[in-house]
Each structure stands twice: as C-alpha cells, then as structure tokens.
Scaffold this motif. Sequence first.
Motif, PDB file in Angstrom:
ATOM      1  N   THR A 103      32.973 108.713  62.848  1.00  0.00           N
ATOM      2  CA  THR A 103      33.482 107.516  63.535  1.00  0.00           C
ATOM      3  C   THR A 103      32.362 106.483  63.661  1.00  0.00           C
ATOM      4  OG1 THR A 103      34.931 108.941  64.798  1.00  0.00           O
ATOM      5  CG2 THR A 103      34.633 106.717  65.643  1.00  0.00           C
ATOM      6  N   LEU A 104      31.206 106.948  64.112  1.00  0.00           N
ATOM      7  CA  LEU A 104      30.078 106.030  64.275  1.00  0.00           C
ATOM      8  C   LEU A 104      29.627 105.481  62.920  1.00  0.00           C
ATOM      9  CD1 LEU A 104      27.771 104.709  65.896  1.00  0.00           C
ATOM     10  CD2 LEU A 104      26.462 106.816  65.579  1.00  0.00           C
ATOM     11  N   ALA A 105      29.538 106.357  61.933  1.00  0.00           N
ATOM     12  CA  ALA A 105      29.062 105.931  60.612  1.00  0.00           C
ATOM     13  C   ALA A 105      29.996 104.871  60.021  1.00  0.00           C
ATOM     14  CB  ALA A 105      28.977 107.143  59.675  1.00  0.00           C
ATOM     15  N   ARG A 106      31.284 105.084  60.186  1.00  0.00           N
ATOM     16  CA  ARG A 106      32.271 104.139  59.640  1.00  0.00           C
ATOM     17  C   ARG A 106      32.169 102.792  60.347  1.00  0.00           C
ATOM     18  NH1 ARG A 106      36.504 107.337  60.069  1.00  0.00           N
ATOM     19  NH2 ARG A 106      36.396 108.236  58.002  1.00  0.00           N
ATOM     20  N   GLN A 107      32.045 102.848  61.682  1.00  0.00           N
ATOM     21  CA  GLN A 107      31.934 101.596  62.455  1.00  0.00           C
ATOM     22  C   GLN A 107      30.688 100.815  62.044  1.00  0.00           C
ATOM     23  OE1 GLN A 107      31.710 103.144  66.431  1.00  0.00           O
ATOM     24  NE2 GLN A 107      33.799 102.527  66.921  1.00  0.00           N
ATOM     25  N   LEU A 108      29.580 101.551  61.932  1.00  0.00           N
ATOM     26  CA  LEU A 108      28.314 100.908  61.574  1.00  0.00           C
ATOM     27  C   LEU A 108      28.395 100.262  60.197  1.00  0.00           C
ATOM     28  CD1 LEU A 108      25.176 103.096  62.328  1.00  0.00           C
ATOM     29  CD2 LEU A 108      25.711 100.817  63.191  1.00  0.00           C
ATOM     30  N   ALA A 109      28.939 101.026  59.248  1.00  0.00           N
ATOM     31  CA  ALA A 109      29.048 100.512  57.879  1.00  0.00           C
ATOM     32  C   ALA A 109      29.903  99.245  57.869  1.00  0.00           C
ATOM     33  CB  ALA A 109      29.649 101.582  56.967  1.00  0.00           C
ATOM     34  N   GLY A 110      30.977  99.240  58.680  1.00  0.00           N
ATOM     35  CA  GLY A 110      31.849  98.065  58.760  1.00  0.00           C
ATOM     36  C   GLY A 110      31.085  96.870  59.323  1.00  0.00           C
ATOM     37  N   ASP A 132      23.004 111.591  72.267  1.00  0.00           N
ATOM     38  CA  ASP A 132      23.958 112.473  72.958  1.00  0.00           C
ATOM     39  C   ASP A 132      25.064 111.578  73.505  1.00  0.00           C
ATOM     40  OD1 ASP A 132      25.430 113.988  74.740  1.00  0.00           O
ATOM     41  OD2 ASP A 132      23.710 115.147  75.424  1.00  0.00           O
ATOM     42  N   ASN A 133      26.247 111.710  72.917  1.00  0.00           N
ATOM     43  CA  ASN A 133      27.303 110.762  73.298  1.00  0.00           C
ATOM     44  C   ASN A 133      28.338 111.373  74.254  1.00  0.00           C
ATOM     45  OD1 ASN A 133      28.873 112.353  71.719  1.00  0.00           O
ATOM     46  ND2 ASN A 133      29.195 110.865  70.089  1.00  0.00           N
ATOM     47  N   SER A 134      27.977 112.486  74.911  1.00  0.00           N
ATOM     48  CA  SER A 134      28.930 113.127  75.835  1.00  0.00           C
ATOM     49  C   SER A 134      29.466 112.136  76.864  1.00  0.00           C
ATOM     50  CB  SER A 134      28.277 114.285  76.580  1.00  0.00           C
ATOM     51  OG  SER A 134      27.646 115.155  75.703  1.00  0.00           O
ATOM     52  N   GLN A 135      28.598 111.295  77.361  1.00  0.00           N
ATOM     53  CA  GLN A 135      28.996 110.387  78.458  1.00  0.00           C
ATOM     54  C   GLN A 135      29.050 108.931  78.023  1.00  0.00           C
ATOM     55  OE1 GLN A 135      29.957 111.890  81.131  1.00  0.00           O
ATOM     56  NE2 GLN A 135      29.092 113.884  80.618  1.00  0.00           N
ATOM     57  N   LEU A 136      29.091 108.681  76.711  1.00  0.00           N
ATOM     58  CA  LEU A 136      29.099 107.287  76.254  1.00  0.00           C
ATOM     59  C   LEU A 136      30.475 106.898  75.738  1.00  0.00           C
ATOM     60  CD1 LEU A 136      25.810 106.999  74.101  1.00  0.00           C
ATOM     61  CD2 LEU A 136      26.200 106.138  76.413  1.00  0.00           C
ATOM     62  N   THR A 137      30.886 105.669  76.000  1.00  0.00           N
ATOM     63  CA  THR A 137      32.111 105.186  75.363  1.00  0.00           C
ATOM     64  C   THR A 137      31.744 104.804  73.936  1.00  0.00           C
ATOM     65  OG1 THR A 137      31.725 102.878  75.897  1.00  0.00           O
ATOM     66  CG2 THR A 137      32.916 104.187  77.547  1.00  0.00           C
ATOM     67  N   MET A 138      32.768 104.602  73.103  1.00  0.00           N
ATOM     68  CA  MET A 138      32.474 104.224  71.709  1.00  0.00           C
ATOM     69  C   MET A 138      31.743 102.890  71.639  1.00  0.00           C
ATOM     70  SD  MET A 138      34.714 106.164  69.213  1.00  0.00           S
ATOM     71  CE  MET A 138      36.383 105.747  69.098  1.00  0.00           C
ATOM     72  N   ASP A 139      32.136 101.970  72.517  1.00  0.00           N
ATOM     73  CA  ASP A 139      31.500 100.650  72.499  1.00  0.00           C
ATOM     74  C   ASP A 139      30.039 100.747  72.912  1.00  0.00           C
ATOM     75  OD1 ASP A 139      33.766  99.462  71.663  1.00  0.00           O
ATOM     76  OD2 ASP A 139      34.384  98.706  73.624  1.00  0.00           O
ATOM     77  N   GLU A 140      29.789 101.550  73.952  1.00  0.00           N
ATOM     78  CA  GLU A 140      28.398 101.701  74.416  1.00  0.00           C
ATOM     79  C   GLU A 140      27.540 102.308  73.318  1.00  0.00           C
ATOM     80  OE1 GLU A 140      29.227 102.554  79.180  1.00  0.00           O
ATOM     81  OE2 GLU A 140      29.155 104.219  77.782  1.00  0.00           O
ATOM     82  N   GLN A 141      28.124 103.311  72.660  1.00  0.00           N
ATOM     83  CA  GLN A 141      27.399 103.986  71.583  1.00  0.00           C
ATOM     84  C   GLN A 141      27.061 103.013  70.446  1.00  0.00           C
ATOM     85  OE1 GLN A 141      28.353 108.041  69.927  1.00  0.00           O
ATOM     86  NE2 GLN A 141      29.549 106.814  68.539  1.00  0.00           N
ATOM     87  N   LEU A 142      28.062 102.224  70.065  1.00  0.00           N
ATOM     88  CA  LEU A 142      27.854 101.297  68.952  1.00  0.00           C
ATOM     89  C   LEU A 142      26.783 100.260  69.295  1.00  0.00           C
ATOM     90  CD1 LEU A 142      28.787 100.553  66.099  1.00  0.00           C
ATOM     91  CD2 LEU A 142      30.504  99.054  67.119  1.00  0.00           C
ATOM     92  N   GLU A 143      26.849  99.732  70.521  1.00  0.00           N
ATOM     93  CA  GLU A 143      25.855  98.733  70.926  1.00  0.00           C
ATOM     94  C   GLU A 143      24.437  99.307  70.874  1.00  0.00           C
ATOM     95  OE1 GLU A 143      26.139  95.499  71.225  1.00  0.00           O
ATOM     96  OE2 GLU A 143      28.145  96.007  70.523  1.00  0.00           O
ATOM     97  N   LEU A 144      24.313 100.541  71.369  1.00  0.00           N
ATOM     98  CA  LEU A 144      23.008 101.203  71.389  1.00  0.00           C
ATOM     99  C   LEU A 144      22.457 101.366  69.961  1.00  0.00           C
ATOM    100  CD1 LEU A 144      20.982 102.844  73.152  1.00  0.00           C
ATOM    101  CD2 LEU A 144      22.400 104.849  72.750  1.00  0.00           C
ATOM    102  N   VAL A 145      23.318 101.848  69.089  1.00  0.00           N
ATOM    103  CA  VAL A 145      22.863 102.129  67.725  1.00  0.00           C
ATOM    104  C   VAL A 145      22.589 100.832  66.955  1.00  0.00           C
ATOM    105  CG1 VAL A 145      23.445 103.236  65.538  1.00  0.00           C
ATOM    106  CG2 VAL A 145      23.991 104.380  67.686  1.00  0.00           C
ATOM    107  N   LYS A 146      23.366  99.791  67.246  1.00  0.00           N
ATOM    108  CA  LYS A 146      23.111  98.509  66.566  1.00  0.00           C
ATOM    109  C   LYS A 146      21.712  97.988  66.924  1.00  0.00           C
ATOM    110  CE  LYS A 146      26.482  95.428  66.764  1.00  0.00           C
ATOM    111  NZ  LYS A 146      27.748  94.868  67.290  1.00  0.00           N
ATOM    112  N   GLN A 147      21.306  98.265  68.157  1.00  0.00           N
ATOM    113  CA  GLN A 147      19.952  97.879  68.566  1.00  0.00           C
ATOM    114  C   GLN A 147      18.911  98.666  67.756  1.00  0.00           C
ATOM    115  OE1 GLN A 147      19.187  95.335  70.733  1.00  0.00           O
ATOM    116  NE2 GLN A 147      17.184  95.736  69.816  1.00  0.00           N
ATOM    117  N   TRP A 148      19.190  99.958  67.550  1.00  0.00           N
ATOM    118  CA  TRP A 148      18.269 100.778  66.747  1.00  0.00           C
ATOM    119  C   TRP A 148      18.197 100.256  65.312  1.00  0.00           C
ATOM    120  CZ3 TRP A 148      20.447 106.285  68.336  1.00  0.00           C
ATOM    121  CH2 TRP A 148      20.122 106.507  69.679  1.00  0.00           C
ATOM    122  N   VAL A 149      19.342  99.814  64.804  1.00  0.00           N
ATOM    123  CA  VAL A 149      19.371  99.280  63.432  1.00  0.00           C
ATOM    124  C   VAL A 149      18.511  98.013  63.371  1.00  0.00           C
ATOM    125  CG1 VAL A 149      20.800  98.232  61.615  1.00  0.00           C
ATOM    126  CG2 VAL A 149      21.683 100.198  62.909  1.00  0.00           C
TER     127      VAL A 149
END
Length: 229
Positions: free
Chosen positions: A18-25, A203-220
């Motif tokens: 899910t994350l990989a697909r969102q990021l690629a998009g 660790d995404n146990s407590q993260l929403t999808m949006d929070e996760q995506l925002e975090l990873v976009k910063q890493w990118v």
Amino acid sequence: MKKIIITIDGYSSCGKSTLARQLAGELDYLYIDSGAMYRAITLYFIQHRVDWTDHIQVKNALRDIQLEFVPNQITGRSDMYLNEENVELMIREMLVAEKVSEVAAIREVREFAVAQQQQMGKQKGIVMDGRDIGTVVFPHAELKIFMTADPAIRVERRFKELYEKNPNITIQEVKENLELRDYIDANREVSPLRKADDAIILDNSQLTMDEQLELVKQWVDDAVAVQTP
Ligand code: DC
C-alpha cells in the motif's frame, strides 16, 4: 529532480505494498511488487506439478517461466503475467500463500527473480517492496525502509483483505499462515528477511495511512536532497 531507488522490506501484511504504491503514485515512480514474482513462480510450480525439492526440476521449470508486469487500465495498477496469462487474482489465493515461502527459499528461484528485479531498477525512479530488496537486490538504494507492525494488527488487516474474497476463511487460518511465512522468510538460508543496517524502521501500528505517507515523503525529500545533481 534526481530519481532514486526506494526499497521497502518487512514482515507479511505490514502494508508494504500500500505504501509503495502510494509513494510511486506521488513521485511518478515505477512500483514493483517483488512478492508477486515469487507467487507467480509458485503458481507455475503447483500447476505443473514441479517437485521443488528437486533442483534439476526447478532449474528446468524456471527456463519455461516468463514474468511480466502489465499495466491494467481499469484498476490503474500493474497485473502479474505468467507466460502471457494474467494471474494477478490467482496468485493472491491461499493455495499459493501456503507454499510461496517454501518456493521463495530456493536459491535458484531467488537468483532468477533477483536478476530481473535488478534490471528493472537500472533507470532508478523505482519503489520495490519485498523481503531482501534493501539487503540483496539494491544494497546501494538511496532510501531503505523496514516496516513493522504489531502482529495482531497485521493478522486483522490480512483477514479483512482475504475475507472480502473468501468469506469461509477464519482468523486462525490467517494467523497461522502469517506466522509460518514470517518464520520461514526470516530463517531461510538464502537472503533471509532482515533489516539492512542503513534502513529506517517504520512501525505503523499506530499511524494512519496519511500520517505514514507524510512521514515517508519527508524521508524521500531528505534522501533526494543529499544526492549530487
Ligand atoms: O509480499 P508477499 O506476501 O506477496 O510475498 C510473498 C512471499 O514471497 C513471502 O512469503 C516472502 C516471499 N518474498 C521473498 O522471499 N522475497 C521478496 N523480495 C518478496 C517476497
């Protein structure tokens, strides 16, 4: 902007794809689900009654396997094709899930898949998810992510996903399959699942999808920023 390679590894059902697909998009990158390749090979072995404990049979069978990701105009995703047949739905079934970790542990199978995966990353601009992407396939990737989540949450997520297709499935079956796959993936001799030393843990146990995506976009952004133009 300079293109990079992003690897996402981790246990089953952490939400890697899910994350990989969102990021690629978001980045307009290619997304490759490396697990689909191991699943398609497993399907071929089952369909052709290949005895995968026999190395000769495995080698011969691999010669007859052609894998391809083909964009699906309706879903907007890529479907896995095995010898020109769309096997996207079949490879997600329990029959394949039950055997795929055994097949993915075979050295010849991994060499076959890894060579093709490395070819796909030649131009960079790729997000690939799997178990050994940051350690073996792209050890020099610019951004490596290692995903984890609470096991109970992972079982729940996988159950929901599978229940939609098969209402006869039980949570116990899903739990056992997940635990077994994680065990085999992490303990096999060839390229076991492990975190690359330079991977960031998510660790995404407590993260929403949006929070996760925002975090990873910063890493990118951070990973791209340190690249020389
Ligand atoms: O990500 P998935 O659940 O679709 O993967 C299916 C199986 O393939 C999983 O049990 C582990 C294996 N796999 C692997 O060994 N290496 C990869 N790069 C991707 C998947």
